[in-house]
Structure formats: structure tokens, C-alpha cells
Design a protein around this motif. Structure first.
Motif, PDB file in Angstrom:
ATOM      1  N   ARG A  33       0.834  -1.280   0.148  1.00  0.00           N
ATOM      2  CA  ARG A  33       0.288  -0.102   0.291  1.00  0.00           C
ATOM      3  C   ARG A  33       0.573   1.233  -0.150  1.00  0.00           C
ATOM      4  NH1 ARG A  33      -3.823  -2.497   4.473  1.00  0.00           N
ATOM      5  NH2 ARG A  33      -4.695  -3.609   3.318  1.00  0.00           N
ATOM      6  N   GLY A  34       2.104   1.155   0.501  1.00  0.00           N
ATOM      7  CA  GLY A  34       2.838   2.008   0.326  1.00  0.00           C
ATOM      8  C   GLY A  34       2.727   2.540   1.419  1.00  0.00           C
ATOM      9  N   ASN A  35       2.671   2.318   2.419  1.00  0.00           N
ATOM     10  CA  ASN A  35       3.136   3.246   3.612  1.00  0.00           C
ATOM     11  C   ASN A  35       4.004   2.626   4.317  1.00  0.00           C
ATOM     12  OD1 ASN A  35       0.168   2.909   4.190  1.00  0.00           O
ATOM     13  ND2 ASN A  35      -0.614   1.207   4.850  1.00  0.00           N
ATOM     14  N   LEU A  36       5.264   2.101   4.386  1.00  0.00           N
ATOM     15  CA  LEU A  36       6.434   1.871   4.618  1.00  0.00           C
ATOM     16  C   LEU A  36       7.291   1.772   3.261  1.00  0.00           C
ATOM     17  CD1 LEU A  36       8.481   1.354   6.737  1.00  0.00           C
ATOM     18  CD2 LEU A  36       7.515  -1.266   6.712  1.00  0.00           C
ATOM     19  N   SER A  37       8.318   2.752   3.037  1.00  0.00           N
ATOM     20  CA  SER A  37       9.114   2.677   2.422  1.00  0.00           C
ATOM     21  C   SER A  37      10.527   1.513   1.665  1.00  0.00           C
ATOM     22  CB  SER A  37       9.506   3.962   2.112  1.00  0.00           C
ATOM     23  OG  SER A  37      10.295   3.978   2.848  1.00  0.00           O
ATOM     24  N   THR A  38       9.758   0.553   1.174  1.00  0.00           N
ATOM     25  CA  THR A  38      11.410  -0.715   1.527  1.00  0.00           C
ATOM     26  C   THR A  38      12.089  -0.785   0.011  1.00  0.00           C
ATOM     27  OG1 THR A  38      10.194  -1.550   0.072  1.00  0.00           O
ATOM     28  CG2 THR A  38       9.615  -2.053   2.274  1.00  0.00           C
ATOM     29  N   ARG A  39      13.848  -1.307  -0.062  1.00  0.00           N
ATOM     30  CA  ARG A  39      13.492  -0.437  -1.618  1.00  0.00           C
ATOM     31  C   ARG A  39      13.811  -2.502  -1.777  1.00  0.00           C
ATOM     32  NH1 ARG A  39      18.895   3.178  -1.673  1.00  0.00           N
ATOM     33  NH2 ARG A  39      17.120   4.712  -1.283  1.00  0.00           N
ATOM     34  N   GLN A  40      13.905  -2.786  -3.046  1.00  0.00           N
ATOM     35  CA  GLN A  40      13.920  -3.819  -3.706  1.00  0.00           C
ATOM     36  C   GLN A  40      14.990  -4.343  -4.541  1.00  0.00           C
ATOM     37  OE1 GLN A  40       9.600  -5.690  -4.937  1.00  0.00           O
ATOM     38  NE2 GLN A  40      10.719  -7.651  -4.384  1.00  0.00           N
ATOM     39  N   PHE A  41      16.456  -4.763  -4.285  1.00  0.00           N
ATOM     40  CA  PHE A  41      17.606  -4.785  -5.902  1.00  0.00           C
ATOM     41  C   PHE A  41      16.979  -5.836  -6.685  1.00  0.00           C
ATOM     42  CE2 PHE A  41      19.138  -3.008  -1.482  1.00  0.00           C
ATOM     43  CZ  PHE A  41      19.958  -1.732  -2.191  1.00  0.00           C
ATOM     44  N   ARG A  42      16.415  -6.860  -6.719  1.00  0.00           N
ATOM     45  CA  ARG A  42      16.184  -7.734  -7.369  1.00  0.00           C
ATOM     46  C   ARG A  42      14.567  -7.875  -6.889  1.00  0.00           C
ATOM     47  NH1 ARG A  42      16.956 -12.845  -7.313  1.00  0.00           N
ATOM     48  NH2 ARG A  42      17.036 -13.057  -4.414  1.00  0.00           N
ATOM     49  N   LYS A  43      14.570  -7.960  -8.692  1.00  0.00           N
ATOM     50  CA  LYS A  43      12.531  -7.705  -8.877  1.00  0.00           C
ATOM     51  C   LYS A  43      12.358  -9.501  -8.261  1.00  0.00           C
ATOM     52  CE  LYS A  43       8.655  -7.417 -12.262  1.00  0.00           C
ATOM     53  NZ  LYS A  43       8.039  -7.130 -12.883  1.00  0.00           N
ATOM     54  N   GLY A  44      11.428  -8.688  -7.156  1.00  0.00           N
ATOM     55  CA  GLY A  44      10.330 -11.025  -6.706  1.00  0.00           C
ATOM     56  C   GLY A  44      11.127 -10.616  -5.713  1.00  0.00           C
ATOM     57  N   GLY A  45      12.309 -10.311  -5.593  1.00  0.00           N
ATOM     58  CA  GLY A  45      13.297 -10.458  -4.115  1.00  0.00           C
ATOM     59  C   GLY A  45      12.726  -9.394  -2.619  1.00  0.00           C
ATOM     60  N   THR A  46      14.033  -9.976  -1.939  1.00  0.00           N
ATOM     61  CA  THR A  46      13.632  -9.690  -0.190  1.00  0.00           C
ATOM     62  C   THR A  46      13.136  -7.534  -0.434  1.00  0.00           C
ATOM     63  OG1 THR A  46      15.152 -10.516   0.313  1.00  0.00           O
ATOM     64  CG2 THR A  46      14.106  -9.691   1.740  1.00  0.00           C
ATOM     65  N   HIS A  47      12.383  -8.072   0.584  1.00  0.00           N
ATOM     66  CA  HIS A  47      12.203  -6.157   0.947  1.00  0.00           C
ATOM     67  C   HIS A  47      12.898  -6.004   1.904  1.00  0.00           C
ATOM     68  CE1 HIS A  47       8.580  -5.112  -1.490  1.00  0.00           C
ATOM     69  NE2 HIS A  47       8.681  -6.709  -1.342  1.00  0.00           N
ATOM     70  N   LEU A  48      14.004  -4.522   1.510  1.00  0.00           N
ATOM     71  CA  LEU A  48      14.857  -4.168   2.608  1.00  0.00           C
ATOM     72  C   LEU A  48      14.293  -2.643   3.071  1.00  0.00           C
ATOM     73  CD1 LEU A  48      18.202  -5.767   0.740  1.00  0.00           C
ATOM     74  CD2 LEU A  48      16.961  -6.042   2.739  1.00  0.00           C
ATOM     75  N   ILE A  49      14.494  -2.544   4.762  1.00  0.00           N
ATOM     76  CA  ILE A  49      13.587  -0.870   5.505  1.00  0.00           C
ATOM     77  C   ILE A  49      14.455  -0.242   5.867  1.00  0.00           C
ATOM     78  CG2 ILE A  49      11.974  -0.701   6.873  1.00  0.00           C
ATOM     79  CD1 ILE A  49      10.580  -3.930   6.314  1.00  0.00           C
TER      80      ILE A  49
END
Length: 64
Positions: A33-49
Motif C-alpha cells: 500500500r506504500g505505508n512503508l518505503s522499502t528497497r528491493q534490489f532484485r525484482k521479486g527479492g527481499t524487501h529491505l527497510i
């Protein structure tokens, strides 16, 4: 030394330490929903916060 990015599981642990109980699925919904911004270095990879983004999320979550 603290890591600059947290995985979703590490983020859930930090949230629990601050008395916010979320499931993995509900955290994923907040990310989608965009309530928490994350980074994802690979599509489908782990979200890093970042810790800063997680602290901001906790402030807004506790304000509800």
C-alpha cells in the motif's frame, strides 16, 4: 555494528520490541500500500527497510 537495512523478519522483531504486533502478511500489505518505503534490489527479492523508515512507520501506526 547496526545494519543499515533490515529484512522483513528483522523488521517484525523490532516492531514486536516496540509493542506493535503484526504478522508477516500484514507487513507485506503495508509495504504494498506504500505505508512503508522499502528497497528491493532484485525484482521479486527481499524487501529491505531502513531503520528510519521503520521508525516513521511506528510513529504513524501508534497515532491511529
Amino acid at each position: 555494528m547496526r545494519k543499515p537495512y533490515l529484512t522483513t523478519v528483522e523488521s517484525l522483531d523490532l516492531l514486536r520490541k516496540n509493542d506493535i504486533t503484526l504478522t508477516y502478511e500484514s507487513l507485506k500489505k503495508h509495504i504494498q500500500r506504500g505505508n512503508l518505503s522499502t528497497r528491493q534490489f532484485r525484482k521479486g527479492g527481499t524487501h529491505l527497510i531502513t531503520r528510519g523508515a521503520l521508525i516513521e512507520f511506528m510513529k504513524h501506526y501508534n497515532a491511529r
